[in-house]
Scaffold this motif. Sequence first.
Motif, PDB file in Angstrom:
ATOM      1  N   GLY A   1       0.776  -1.373   0.197  1.00 63.22           N
ATOM      2  CA  GLY A   1      -0.196  -0.007   0.049  1.00 63.22           C
ATOM      3  C   GLY A   1       0.726   1.268  -0.052  1.00 63.22           C
ATOM      4  O   GLY A   1       0.435   2.239  -0.521  1.00 63.22           O
TER       5      GLY A   1
ATOM      6  N   VAL B   1       2.081   1.478  -3.573  1.00 63.28           N
ATOM      7  CA  VAL B   1       0.806   1.945  -4.356  1.00 63.28           C
ATOM      8  C   VAL B   1       0.768   3.486  -4.143  1.00 63.28           C
ATOM      9  O   VAL B   1       0.338   4.236  -5.014  1.00 63.28           O
ATOM     10  CB  VAL B   1      -0.275   1.315  -4.223  1.00 63.28           C
ATOM     11  CG1 VAL B   1      -1.664   1.827  -4.564  1.00 63.28           C
ATOM     12  CG2 VAL B   1      -0.014  -0.295  -4.708  1.00 63.28           C
ATOM     13  N   GLY B   2       0.469   3.834  -2.900  1.00 63.93           N
ATOM     14  CA  GLY B   2       0.186   5.240  -2.536  1.00 63.93           C
ATOM     15  C   GLY B   2       1.208   6.150  -2.983  1.00 63.93           C
ATOM     16  O   GLY B   2       0.987   7.197  -3.424  1.00 63.93           O
TER      17      GLY B   2
ATOM     18  N   ILE C   1       0.755   6.589  -6.785  1.00 60.76           N
ATOM     19  CA  ILE C   1      -0.607   7.393  -7.130  1.00 60.76           C
ATOM     20  C   ILE C   1      -0.280   9.051  -6.741  1.00 60.76           C
ATOM     21  O   ILE C   1      -0.683   9.823  -7.412  1.00 60.76           O
ATOM     22  CB  ILE C   1      -1.929   7.012  -6.248  1.00 60.76           C
ATOM     23  CG1 ILE C   1      -2.177   5.503  -6.852  1.00 60.76           C
ATOM     24  CG2 ILE C   1      -2.991   8.031  -6.236  1.00 60.76           C
ATOM     25  CD1 ILE C   1      -3.113   4.734  -5.849  1.00 60.76           C
TER      26      ILE C   1
ATOM     27  N   GLY D   1       5.716  11.268  -2.856  1.00 61.25           N
ATOM     28  CA  GLY D   1       5.252   9.926  -2.290  1.00 61.25           C
ATOM     29  C   GLY D   1       5.900   9.752  -1.004  1.00 61.25           C
ATOM     30  O   GLY D   1       5.882  10.777  -0.088  1.00 61.25           O
TER      31      GLY D   1
ATOM     32  N   ALA E   1       0.796   6.301   2.792  1.00 63.52           N
ATOM     33  CA  ALA E   1       0.704   4.663   3.026  1.00 63.52           C
ATOM     34  C   ALA E   1      -0.406   4.174   3.460  1.00 63.52           C
ATOM     35  O   ALA E   1      -0.977   3.003   2.906  1.00 63.52           O
ATOM     36  CB  ALA E   1       1.809   4.128   4.075  1.00 63.52           C
TER      37      ALA E   1
ATOM     38  N   GLY F   1      -2.731   4.301   0.362  1.00 61.20           N
ATOM     39  CA  GLY F   1      -2.373   3.418  -0.427  1.00 61.20           C
ATOM     40  C   GLY F   1      -2.795   1.897   0.049  1.00 61.20           C
ATOM     41  O   GLY F   1      -3.599   0.937  -0.716  1.00 61.20           O
TER      42      GLY F   1
ATOM     43  N   ILE G   1      -6.523   1.222  -0.478  1.00 59.67           N
ATOM     44  CA  ILE G   1      -6.830   0.775  -1.930  1.00 59.67           C
ATOM     45  C   ILE G   1      -6.576  -0.491  -1.990  1.00 59.67           C
ATOM     46  O   ILE G   1      -7.172  -1.469  -2.656  1.00 59.67           O
ATOM     47  CB  ILE G   1      -6.097   1.722  -2.786  1.00 59.67           C
ATOM     48  CG1 ILE G   1      -6.752   3.200  -2.859  1.00 59.67           C
ATOM     49  CG2 ILE G   1      -6.133   1.073  -4.352  1.00 59.67           C
ATOM     50  CD1 ILE G   1      -5.780   4.304  -3.308  1.00 59.67           C
ATOM     51  N   VAL G   2      -5.265  -0.960  -1.612  1.00 63.70           N
ATOM     52  CA  VAL G   2      -4.842  -2.470  -1.780  1.00 63.70           C
ATOM     53  C   VAL G   2      -5.813  -3.368  -0.877  1.00 63.70           C
ATOM     54  O   VAL G   2      -6.234  -4.524  -1.268  1.00 63.70           O
ATOM     55  CB  VAL G   2      -3.205  -2.617  -1.202  1.00 63.70           C
ATOM     56  CG1 VAL G   2      -3.028  -4.054  -1.133  1.00 63.70           C
ATOM     57  CG2 VAL G   2      -2.405  -1.857  -2.464  1.00 63.70           C
TER      58      VAL G   2
END
Length: 85
Positions: A38, A41-42, A45, A53, A65, A68, A71-72
């Motif tokens: 996450g 991914v965060g 994004i 990030g 984090a 993310g 979302i994950v």
Amino acid sequence: MSVIGWIILGLIAGFIGSKIVNKSGAGMLMDIVLGVVGAIVGGVIFSFFGASGVTGLNIYSLVVAVIGAVIVLWLYHAVSGRRSI
């Protein structure tokens, strides 16, 4: 950031994210794994939209984090068929 930093950030983000998504953790190991994923991914994004990030072990990186991780975790539960209650 060091591996230990990623694990700590991933554990915290995974724990918070799992509490947001399904009110109970997915287990410590799964929380760490999904939290680290996450965080990545965060970071991707946020970088895509022009923001920085994950920058280290700080509050901003924790927020990135957790977003993310949510979302994950949402995707994980959608794919695995588990309901978020």
